[in-house]
Design a protein around this motif. Structure first.
Motif, short mmCIF file in Angstrom:
data_model
loop_
_atom_site.label_atom_id
_atom_site.label_comp_id
_atom_site.label_asym_id
_atom_site.label_seq_id
_atom_site.Cartn_x
_atom_site.Cartn_y
_atom_site.Cartn_z
N ASN A 126 -24.04 30.52 24.57
CA ASN A 126 -23.58 29.15 24.79
C ASN A 126 -23.26 28.96 26.27
O ASN A 126 -22.37 29.62 26.81
N SER B 241 -17.79 24.50 21.63
CA SER B 241 -18.50 25.13 20.52
C SER B 241 -19.70 24.27 20.12
O SER B 241 -19.73 23.06 20.34
N GLN B 242 -20.71 24.93 19.55
CA GLN B 242 -21.91 24.23 19.10
C GLN B 242 -22.22 24.58 17.65
O GLN B 242 -22.07 25.73 17.23
N CYS C 132 -25.03 25.14 14.84
CA CYS C 132 -26.42 25.59 14.89
C CYS C 132 -26.98 25.78 13.48
O CYS C 132 -26.24 26.10 12.54
N LEU D 111 -21.66 28.46 17.19
CA LEU D 111 -21.78 29.21 18.44
C LEU D 111 -20.51 28.93 19.24
O LEU D 111 -20.28 27.81 19.68
N THR E 201 -21.37 34.06 22.19
CA THR E 201 -22.70 34.46 21.74
C THR E 201 -22.72 34.70 20.24
O THR E 201 -21.68 34.97 19.63
N CYS F 82 -29.30 23.84 18.11
CA CYS F 82 -27.84 23.72 18.21
C CYS F 82 -27.47 22.37 18.81
O CYS F 82 -28.24 21.79 19.58
N VAL G 139 -23.83 20.42 20.52
CA VAL G 139 -22.42 20.51 20.87
C VAL G 139 -21.61 19.69 19.87
O VAL G 139 -21.95 18.54 19.56
N THR H 82 -30.55 30.68 25.71
CA THR H 82 -29.41 30.02 26.35
C THR H 82 -29.45 28.55 26.00
O THR H 82 -30.45 27.87 26.25
N GLU I 268 -25.78 21.69 27.14
CA GLU I 268 -25.46 20.32 26.75
C GLU I 268 -26.12 19.38 27.73
O GLU I 268 -26.19 19.66 28.93
#
Length: 294
Positions: free
Chosen positions: A135, A140-141, A143, A169, A174, A189, A191, A288, A291
């Motif tokens: 990330n 946080s994301q 996914c 994530l 990671t 993913c 955000v 990787t 956003e």
């Protein structure tokens, strides 16, 4: 179900560049050629599909549920911290070579999606095919990862509700996802707490597309970054997030807003040979995700 299960494949296999997004057109009888690009020598395959996409109207921000945000690496309760066999060691019913080439590995008959799982980084090396998600932002994301083929056998695994796994994530953290051989699909993913979708429920954003040890292609693997889905929706095209996937010294990159290199960008649906082409053997992808920023 978004795409008719009467989809018929006349070719031998669909590879990583057979973008699932191309099957989501509002057409009753749709015919195209696809290219398997996981090996320098490409193979053209033809398919015919009867596609009936439900004409539902919803916001482009429609989303799928995701787990709550975590604050550190490998701290989700459902991460495997010791080696676990895919699908509990079970296998699917024997299929013909043609069926395997078409469907790939989507788990078992009674456990769809068990061909992929989140694992602890401490045991990731025990798996042959892994993708490490990093990330790039301090948020946080949410996914999801999905198979190309959905649970009903249609080419619809990339629609909300058909995902194989979902995970969070962590901010600046990671996660590692392990895949079983002959798995084809993607991950995406967003955000926040939910993964964005299009107005017909297809996962939006920027995709990692993967093809792990394709049995119809001499066990070659492939991967790429793709924003083909978001690029056809004006509101989504304006906020395409960045993603970079690297493996064996090669990267496929999409920048914030939709530009990129060695990746599937707007208008490249028919392109061939884009992304990573990986010879048979272990696969270690590093992804990787970021956003959108203007």
């Amino acid at each position: 179900m978004r795409i008719s299960s009467s989809t018929i494949l006349l070719g031998a296999a669909l590879g990583v560049s057979a973008h699932p997004s191309r099957h989501a057109a509002h057409q009753a009888a749709h015919k195209r050629d696809f290219v398997v690009a996981n090996k320098p020598t490409t193979t053209i395959i033809e398919y015919v599909t009867a596609a009936a996409v439900a004409a539902e109207s919803s916001t482009t921000a429609a989303a799928v549920a995701a787990t709550s945000a975590a604050s550190s690496d490998d701290d989700d309760d459902d991460d495997s911290s010791e080696y676990v066999e895919f699908c509990g060691g079970s296998t699917s019913k024997r299929a013909t070579l043609a069926e395997i080439a078409y469907k790939g590995n989507t788990g078992t008959d009674d456990d769809y999606g068990c061909n992929m799982m989140v694992v602890s980084s401490s045991i990731a090396d025990q798996y042959e095919y892994t993708a490490t998600f990093k990330n790039d932002v301090a948020k946080s994301q949410a996914c999801v990862c999905f198979n190309k083929i959905g649970p009903d056998g249609g080419i619809n695994g990339f629609f909300s509700g058909n995902e194989a796994i979902s995970f969070t994530l962590p901010a600046s953290g990671t996660k590692v996802v392990a895949f079983e051989a002959n798995s084809q699909g993607g991950c995406v993913c967003t955000v926040g707490d939910t993964v964005a979708t299009t107005d017909i429920g297809q996962f939006a954003g920027t995709w990692l597309e993967f093809d792990m040890a394709n049995s119809s292609n001499d066990d070659w693997s492939g991967a790429d970054a793709s924003c083909l889905v978001s690029s056809i929706y004006p509101k989504l095209e304006a906020i395409i997030p960045p993603l970079k996937v690297c493996g064996s010294g090669t990267c496929s990159t999409i920048l914030s807003g939709g530009d990129g290199t060695n990746a599937y960008l707007k208008g490249m649906e028919a392109a061939d040979g884009v992304g990573l082409n990986l010879a048979a053997g272990k696969v270690r992808l590093t992804i990787t995700v970021g956003e959108f920023s203007a």
